[in-house]
Motif scaffolding. Structure first.
Motif, PDB file in Angstrom:
ATOM      1  N   ARG A  57     -78.839 -60.932 -17.465  1.00 55.76           N
ATOM      2  CA  ARG A  57     -78.190 -60.682 -18.758  1.00 55.76           C
ATOM      3  C   ARG A  57     -76.813 -61.337 -18.860  1.00 55.76           C
ATOM      4  O   ARG A  57     -76.518 -61.973 -19.852  1.00 55.76           O
ATOM      5  CB  ARG A  57     -78.057 -59.182 -18.986  1.00 55.76           C
ATOM      6  CG  ARG A  57     -79.391 -58.514 -19.150  1.00 55.76           C
ATOM      7  CD  ARG A  57     -79.230 -57.078 -19.411  1.00 55.76           C
ATOM      8  NE  ARG A  57     -79.323 -56.884 -20.859  1.00 55.76           N
ATOM      9  CZ  ARG A  57     -79.118 -55.748 -21.446  1.00 55.76           C
ATOM     10  NH1 ARG A  57     -78.766 -54.696 -20.747  1.00 55.76           N
ATOM     11  NH2 ARG A  57     -79.248 -55.630 -22.741  1.00 55.76           N
ATOM     12  N   HIS A  58     -75.999 -61.147 -17.861  1.00 55.42           N
ATOM     13  CA  HIS A  58     -74.639 -61.701 -17.876  1.00 55.42           C
ATOM     14  C   HIS A  58     -74.527 -62.674 -16.706  1.00 55.42           C
ATOM     15  O   HIS A  58     -74.018 -62.334 -15.644  1.00 55.42           O
ATOM     16  CB  HIS A  58     -73.592 -60.581 -17.755  1.00 55.42           C
ATOM     17  CG  HIS A  58     -73.714 -59.564 -18.832  1.00 55.42           C
ATOM     18  ND1 HIS A  58     -73.296 -59.801 -20.116  1.00 55.42           N
ATOM     19  CD2 HIS A  58     -74.221 -58.307 -18.826  1.00 55.42           C
ATOM     20  CE1 HIS A  58     -73.526 -58.728 -20.850  1.00 55.42           C
ATOM     21  NE2 HIS A  58     -74.098 -57.812 -20.092  1.00 55.42           N
ATOM     22  N   LEU A  59     -74.992 -63.894 -16.941  1.00 55.34           N
ATOM     23  CA  LEU A  59     -75.104 -64.872 -15.877  1.00 55.34           C
ATOM     24  C   LEU A  59     -73.761 -65.161 -15.207  1.00 55.34           C
ATOM     25  O   LEU A  59     -73.668 -65.201 -13.984  1.00 55.34           O
ATOM     26  CB  LEU A  59     -75.703 -66.180 -16.410  1.00 55.34           C
ATOM     27  CG  LEU A  59     -75.868 -67.269 -15.351  1.00 55.34           C
ATOM     28  CD1 LEU A  59     -76.911 -66.849 -14.326  1.00 55.34           C
ATOM     29  CD2 LEU A  59     -76.232 -68.586 -15.992  1.00 55.34           C
ATOM     30  N   ARG A  60     -72.709 -65.349 -15.993  1.00 56.45           N
ATOM     31  CA  ARG A  60     -71.396 -65.655 -15.415  1.00 56.45           C
ATOM     32  C   ARG A  60     -70.946 -64.535 -14.473  1.00 56.45           C
ATOM     33  O   ARG A  60     -70.513 -64.787 -13.353  1.00 56.45           O
ATOM     34  CB  ARG A  60     -70.379 -65.873 -16.535  1.00 56.45           C
ATOM     35  CG  ARG A  60     -69.020 -66.292 -16.043  1.00 56.45           C
ATOM     36  CD  ARG A  60     -68.080 -66.507 -17.235  1.00 56.45           C
ATOM     37  NE  ARG A  60     -66.752 -66.833 -16.828  1.00 56.45           N
ATOM     38  CZ  ARG A  60     -66.288 -68.063 -16.671  1.00 56.45           C
ATOM     39  NH1 ARG A  60     -67.074 -69.098 -16.895  1.00 56.45           N
ATOM     40  NH2 ARG A  60     -65.044 -68.271 -16.282  1.00 56.45           N
ATOM     41  N   ASN A  61     -71.066 -63.300 -14.899  1.00 57.85           N
ATOM     42  CA  ASN A  61     -70.708 -62.158 -14.046  1.00 57.85           C
ATOM     43  C   ASN A  61     -71.569 -62.134 -12.786  1.00 57.85           C
ATOM     44  O   ASN A  61     -71.078 -61.856 -11.682  1.00 57.85           O
ATOM     45  CB  ASN A  61     -70.847 -60.844 -14.800  1.00 57.85           C
ATOM     46  CG  ASN A  61     -69.827 -60.700 -15.897  1.00 57.85           C
ATOM     47  OD1 ASN A  61     -68.844 -61.431 -15.947  1.00 57.85           O
ATOM     48  ND2 ASN A  61     -70.064 -59.759 -16.792  1.00 57.85           N
ATOM     49  N   TRP A  62     -72.853 -62.405 -12.943  1.00 54.81           N
ATOM     50  CA  TRP A  62     -73.762 -62.409 -11.812  1.00 54.81           C
ATOM     51  C   TRP A  62     -73.346 -63.477 -10.803  1.00 54.81           C
ATOM     52  O   TRP A  62     -73.305 -63.224  -9.597  1.00 54.81           O
ATOM     53  CB  TRP A  62     -75.196 -62.658 -12.319  1.00 54.81           C
ATOM     54  CG  TRP A  62     -76.248 -62.562 -11.249  1.00 54.81           C
ATOM     55  CD1 TRP A  62     -76.921 -61.455 -10.853  1.00 54.81           C
ATOM     56  CD2 TRP A  62     -76.752 -63.651 -10.447  1.00 54.81           C
ATOM     57  NE1 TRP A  62     -77.810 -61.770  -9.847  1.00 54.81           N
ATOM     58  CE2 TRP A  62     -77.727 -63.112  -9.591  1.00 54.81           C
ATOM     59  CE3 TRP A  62     -76.477 -65.015 -10.376  1.00 54.81           C
ATOM     60  CZ2 TRP A  62     -78.429 -63.884  -8.666  1.00 54.81           C
ATOM     61  CZ3 TRP A  62     -77.169 -65.788  -9.454  1.00 54.81           C
ATOM     62  CH2 TRP A  62     -78.135 -65.216  -8.615  1.00 54.81           C
ATOM     63  N   LEU A  63     -73.014 -64.687 -11.271  1.00 57.95           N
ATOM     64  CA  LEU A  63     -72.606 -65.779 -10.385  1.00 57.95           C
ATOM     65  C   LEU A  63     -71.334 -65.426  -9.620  1.00 57.95           C
ATOM     66  O   LEU A  63     -71.239 -65.655  -8.418  1.00 57.95           O
ATOM     67  CB  LEU A  63     -72.393 -67.062 -11.194  1.00 57.95           C
ATOM     68  CG  LEU A  63     -73.641 -67.702 -11.792  1.00 57.95           C
ATOM     69  CD1 LEU A  63     -73.247 -68.827 -12.750  1.00 57.95           C
ATOM     70  CD2 LEU A  63     -74.568 -68.218 -10.713  1.00 57.95           C
ATOM     71  N   PHE A  64     -70.362 -64.850 -10.315  1.00 57.56           N
ATOM     72  CA  PHE A  64     -69.101 -64.490  -9.660  1.00 57.56           C
ATOM     73  C   PHE A  64     -69.313 -63.353  -8.661  1.00 57.56           C
ATOM     74  O   PHE A  64     -68.698 -63.334  -7.596  1.00 57.56           O
ATOM     75  CB  PHE A  64     -68.036 -64.109 -10.708  1.00 57.56           C
ATOM     76  CG  PHE A  64     -67.372 -65.304 -11.318  1.00 57.56           C
ATOM     77  CD1 PHE A  64     -66.119 -65.712 -10.902  1.00 57.56           C
ATOM     78  CD2 PHE A  64     -68.007 -66.034 -12.302  1.00 57.56           C
ATOM     79  CE1 PHE A  64     -65.504 -66.825 -11.454  1.00 57.56           C
ATOM     80  CE2 PHE A  64     -67.405 -67.147 -12.877  1.00 57.56           C
ATOM     81  CZ  PHE A  64     -66.151 -67.547 -12.442  1.00 57.56           C
ATOM     82  N   THR A  65     -70.195 -62.435  -8.986  1.00 54.44           N
ATOM     83  CA  THR A  65     -70.496 -61.334  -8.061  1.00 54.44           C
ATOM     84  C   THR A  65     -71.179 -61.873  -6.801  1.00 54.44           C
ATOM     85  O   THR A  65     -70.841 -61.480  -5.681  1.00 54.44           O
ATOM     86  CB  THR A  65     -71.388 -60.276  -8.740  1.00 54.44           C
ATOM     87  OG1 THR A  65     -70.692 -59.769  -9.871  1.00 54.44           O
ATOM     88  CG2 THR A  65     -71.725 -59.142  -7.801  1.00 54.44           C
ATOM     89  N   VAL A  66     -72.114 -62.786  -6.980  1.00 56.56           N
ATOM     90  CA  VAL A  66     -72.793 -63.392  -5.832  1.00 56.56           C
ATOM     91  C   VAL A  66     -71.774 -64.141  -4.971  1.00 56.56           C
ATOM     92  O   VAL A  66     -71.771 -64.015  -3.745  1.00 56.56           O
ATOM     93  CB  VAL A  66     -73.937 -64.324  -6.295  1.00 56.56           C
ATOM     94  CG1 VAL A  66     -74.456 -65.171  -5.144  1.00 56.56           C
ATOM     95  CG2 VAL A  66     -75.066 -63.517  -6.900  1.00 56.56           C
ATOM     96  N   ALA A  67     -70.891 -64.902  -5.603  1.00 58.09           N
ATOM     97  CA  ALA A  67     -69.870 -65.649  -4.852  1.00 58.09           C
ATOM     98  C   ALA A  67     -68.974 -64.696  -4.070  1.00 58.09           C
ATOM     99  O   ALA A  67     -68.689 -64.916  -2.889  1.00 58.09           O
ATOM    100  CB  ALA A  67     -69.035 -66.494  -5.806  1.00 58.09           C
TER     101      ALA A  67
END
Length: 180
Positions: A57-67
């Motif tokens: 749903r929130h790709l940017r948040n997901w990417l930063f969380t994974v990082a």
């Protein structure tokens, strides 16, 4: 268009849209430039391995969380070294070995003189007993630190610290005898 092509186009678009910000975020939290690229690649790998990346749903948040999670995992995997493991490197700085420092810094005629040995005995007497004991046993009697630790029940790191303080004290006292 086949699903794989559509998915790869979407992922390429996401990479182009978020790569700079994600790289800047990782760089701000990671001092090693090589690790920045590794973490960034790991983030994209996680995205590619995700069973349904379109459903995020929130790709940017997901990417930063994974990082962030990848950076935390790397920090956790880095093992802290104890002082005793650093001893060979520290020894090259002559912080733990008075004999090595004295041989490198003092003229041989000074080292062989009775006055030097008398001065060394006097300075050893001024040291706190715990520092003096570990210095004499390790430096003069050549008893390994591991054995000293086993005999005394004192951790090696504590013994190394005591010896280092003794060596630094002695070096300070014998500085005036250095080669000019």
């Amino acid at each position: 268009m086949p699903k794989d092509t559509k998915s790869s186009n979407a992922i390429s678009h996401w990479i182009n849209a978020h790569e700079v910000a994600l790289q800047r975020f990782i760089r701000s939290k990671t001092p090693d430039p090589a690790q920045v690229e590794d973490i960034l690649q790991d983030v994209w790998t996680k995205l590619l391995e995700h069973p349904a990346p379109e459903s995020i749903r929130h790709l940017r948040n997901w990417l930063f969380t994974v990082a962030r999670n990848l950076m935390l995992d790397r920090r956790r995997k880095q093992k802290a070294l104890c002082f005793s493991q650093l001893a060979p490197e520290v020894a090259t700085n002559l912080d733990l070995y008075f004999n090595a420092w004295a041989s490198a810094e003092l003229p041989s005629d000074v080292l062989e003189s009775q006055e030097f040995w008398d001065a060394l005995q006097a300075e050893l007497a001024r040291l706190p007993p715990a520092q003096r004991e570990v210095f004499v046993q390790h430096e003069l009697e050549a008893i390994p630190m591991k054995e000293l630790s086993l005999r005394s029940g004192i951790p090696i790191n504590t013994l190394l610290s005591r010896k280092r303080y003794a060596v630094l004290h002695l070096r300070k006292r014998f500085e005036q005898l250095k080669r000019k």
